[in-house]
Design a protein around this motif. Structure first.
Motif, PDB file in Angstrom:
ATOM      1  N   ASN A 168       6.377  20.970  -7.215  1.00 10.71           N
ATOM      2  CA  ASN A 168       5.948  19.606  -6.937  1.00 10.71           C
ATOM      3  C   ASN A 168       7.083  18.803  -6.322  1.00 10.71           C
ATOM      4  N   ASN A 169       8.296  18.991  -6.836  1.00  4.85           N
ATOM      5  CA  ASN A 169       9.445  18.277  -6.289  1.00  4.85           C
ATOM      6  C   ASN A 169       9.794  18.787  -4.893  1.00  4.85           C
ATOM      7  N   VAL A 170       9.599  20.061  -4.645  1.00  4.23           N
ATOM      8  CA  VAL A 170       9.821  20.595  -3.299  1.00  4.23           C
ATOM      9  C   VAL A 170       8.830  19.960  -2.332  1.00  4.23           C
ATOM     10  N   ASN A 171       7.586  19.832  -2.764  1.00  3.09           N
ATOM     11  CA  ASN A 171       6.589  19.178  -1.920  1.00  3.09           C
ATOM     12  C   ASN A 171       6.939  17.723  -1.679  1.00  3.09           C
ATOM     13  N   ASN A 172       7.493  17.035  -2.681  1.00  2.00           N
ATOM     14  CA  ASN A 172       7.915  15.646  -2.502  1.00  2.00           C
ATOM     15  C   ASN A 172       9.025  15.545  -1.463  1.00  2.00           C
TER      16      ASN A 172
ATOM     17  N   GLY B 103      16.190   9.338 -15.424  1.00  9.39           N
ATOM     18  CA  GLY B 103      15.840  10.725 -15.195  1.00  9.39           C
ATOM     19  C   GLY B 103      14.942  10.948 -13.987  1.00  9.39           C
ATOM     20  N   CYS B 104      14.343   9.861 -13.455  1.00 10.50           N
ATOM     21  CA  CYS B 104      13.415  10.066 -12.351  1.00 10.50           C
ATOM     22  C   CYS B 104      14.132  10.553 -11.104  1.00 10.50           C
ATOM     23  N   LEU B 105      15.359  10.121 -10.891  1.00 12.16           N
ATOM     24  CA  LEU B 105      16.101  10.614  -9.731  1.00 12.16           C
ATOM     25  C   LEU B 105      16.493  12.071  -9.912  1.00 12.16           C
ATOM     26  N   ASN B 106      16.787  12.469 -11.154  1.00  6.80           N
ATOM     27  CA  ASN B 106      17.095  13.874 -11.403  1.00  6.80           C
ATOM     28  C   ASN B 106      15.872  14.743 -11.169  1.00  6.80           C
ATOM     29  N   ASN B 107      14.688  14.257 -11.566  1.00  8.75           N
ATOM     30  CA  ASN B 107      13.469  15.023 -11.331  1.00  8.75           C
ATOM     31  C   ASN B 107      13.152  15.121  -9.850  1.00  8.75           C
ATOM     32  N   LEU B 108      13.461  14.076  -9.092  1.00  9.18           N
ATOM     33  CA  LEU B 108      13.207  14.098  -7.660  1.00  9.18           C
ATOM     34  C   LEU B 108      14.096  15.128  -6.963  1.00  9.18           C
ATOM     35  N   LEU B 109      15.348  15.233  -7.408  1.00 10.17           N
ATOM     36  CA  LEU B 109      16.297  16.122  -6.750  1.00 10.17           C
ATOM     37  C   LEU B 109      16.275  17.536  -7.310  1.00 10.17           C
TER      38      LEU B 109
ATOM     39  N   ILE C 232       0.832  -1.210   0.000  1.00 11.95           N
ATOM     40  CA  ILE C 232       0.000   0.000   0.000  1.00 11.95           C
ATOM     41  C   ILE C 232       0.865   1.259   0.000  1.00 11.95           C
ATOM     42  N   VAL C 233       1.863   1.300   0.880  1.00 17.34           N
ATOM     43  CA  VAL C 233       2.735   2.477   0.972  1.00 17.34           C
ATOM     44  C   VAL C 233       3.556   2.647  -0.308  1.00 17.34           C
ATOM     45  N   SER C 234       4.001   1.558  -0.897  1.00 21.62           N
ATOM     46  CA  SER C 234       4.781   1.640  -2.135  1.00 21.62           C
ATOM     47  C   SER C 234       3.940   2.185  -3.287  1.00 21.62           C
ATOM     48  N   ALA C 235       2.684   1.769  -3.363  1.00 23.52           N
ATOM     49  CA  ALA C 235       1.811   2.278  -4.418  1.00 23.52           C
ATOM     50  C   ALA C 235       1.579   3.777  -4.250  1.00 23.52           C
ATOM     51  N   ILE C 236       1.373   4.213  -3.012  1.00 22.24           N
ATOM     52  CA  ILE C 236       1.166   5.643  -2.757  1.00 22.24           C
ATOM     53  C   ILE C 236       2.432   6.440  -3.056  1.00 22.24           C
ATOM     54  N   LEU C 237       3.579   5.932  -2.597  1.00 17.44           N
ATOM     55  CA  LEU C 237       4.841   6.637  -2.849  1.00 17.44           C
ATOM     56  C   LEU C 237       5.178   6.681  -4.336  1.00 17.44           C
ATOM     57  N   GLN C 238       4.812   5.639  -5.079  1.00 14.03           N
ATOM     58  CA  GLN C 238       5.060   5.652  -6.521  1.00 14.03           C
ATOM     59  C   GLN C 238       4.262   6.755  -7.197  1.00 14.03           C
ATOM     60  N   LYS C 239       3.024   6.970  -6.755  1.00 13.48           N
ATOM     61  CA  LYS C 239       2.218   8.044  -7.325  1.00 13.48           C
ATOM     62  C   LYS C 239       2.793   9.414  -6.975  1.00 13.48           C
ATOM     63  N   VAL C 240       3.431   9.531  -5.804  1.00 14.68           N
ATOM     64  CA  VAL C 240       4.006  10.807  -5.384  1.00 14.68           C
ATOM     65  C   VAL C 240       5.374  11.033  -6.030  1.00 14.68           C
ATOM     66  N   LEU C 241       6.251  10.034  -5.935  1.00 19.68           N
ATOM     67  CA  LEU C 241       7.631  10.199  -6.385  1.00 19.68           C
ATOM     68  C   LEU C 241       7.825   9.906  -7.873  1.00 19.68           C
TER      69      LEU C 241
ATOM     70  N   LEU D  37      13.551   4.371  -0.269  1.00 23.10           N
ATOM     71  CA  LEU D  37      12.882   4.919   0.914  1.00 23.10           C
ATOM     72  C   LEU D  37      12.368   3.805   1.826  1.00 23.10           C
ATOM     73  N   ILE D  38      11.760   2.786   1.251  1.00 21.30           N
ATOM     74  CA  ILE D  38      11.279   1.646   2.044  1.00 21.30           C
ATOM     75  C   ILE D  38      12.454   0.951   2.719  1.00 21.30           C
ATOM     76  N   PHE D  39      13.565   0.785   1.999  1.00 18.77           N
ATOM     77  CA  PHE D  39      14.742   0.158   2.590  1.00 18.77           C
ATOM     78  C   PHE D  39      15.280   0.991   3.752  1.00 18.77           C
ATOM     79  N   ALA D  40      15.339   2.298   3.578  1.00 15.92           N
ATOM     80  CA  ALA D  40      15.859   3.165   4.645  1.00 15.92           C
ATOM     81  C   ALA D  40      14.976   3.097   5.887  1.00 15.92           C
ATOM     82  N   ILE D  41      13.666   3.103   5.695  1.00 16.73           N
ATOM     83  CA  ILE D  41      12.753   3.041   6.839  1.00 16.73           C
ATOM     84  C   ILE D  41      12.891   1.717   7.570  1.00 16.73           C
TER      85      ILE D  41
END
Length: 133
Positions: free
Chosen positions: A100-104, A88-94, A16-25, A34-38
């Motif tokens: 939107n990325n600031v909110n993420n 490119g997804c990591l570049n968009n995140l950072l 459930i958390v992975s599906a939600i985080l995928q929609k956000v990130l 993120l799941i590994f770090a937690i």
């Protein structure tokens, strides 16, 4: 630890958390990291090193779930100029030029702070419980 928690409750929560985080990130690698770090923090804060095996399994499950959500939601379509797929997804995140990325990033910081507070409360309650015995 209760085997029902390890084999049923935590995998459902990870999905459930992975599906939600995928929609956000919008990045399966970031979701898995993120799941590994937690779970890595939870492993050494609340459990012993044997839970590390379950942490790796939950990380793989999170990555697979994020990939499935990405495929089901067709997030690989390049209708706009943003590159949300591949490396490119990591570049968009950072990239903090986009609000939107600031909110993420603020969401991730609040998630880590919330986890830290929950672990401190659990540690205090655990200490109070075992000190009265």
């Amino acid at each position: 630890m209760n085997t029902l928690l390890i084999f049923f409750a935590l995998p459902i929560a990870v999905i459930i958390v992975s599906a939600i985080l995928q929609k956000v990130l919008k990045c399966p690698l970031a979701v898995a990291a993120l799941i590994f770090a937690i779970f890595l923090v939870v492993t050494f804060a609340a459990f012993d090193a044997t839970f590390l095996i379950a942490t790796l399994a939950y990380t793989i499950l999170a990555f697979i779930t994020a990939l499935i959500v990405q495929l089901l939601c067709n997030e690989n379509k390049n209708e706009d100029d943003d590159d949300d797929s591949g490396c490119g997804c990591l570049n968009n995140l950072l990239n903090t030029n986009n609000t939107n990325n600031v909110n993420n990033i603020l969401f991730l910081i609040s998630l880590f702070l919330g986890l830290n507070i929950c672990l401190k409360v659990a540690n205090i309650l655990d200490h109070l419980y075992f000190s009265t015995c």
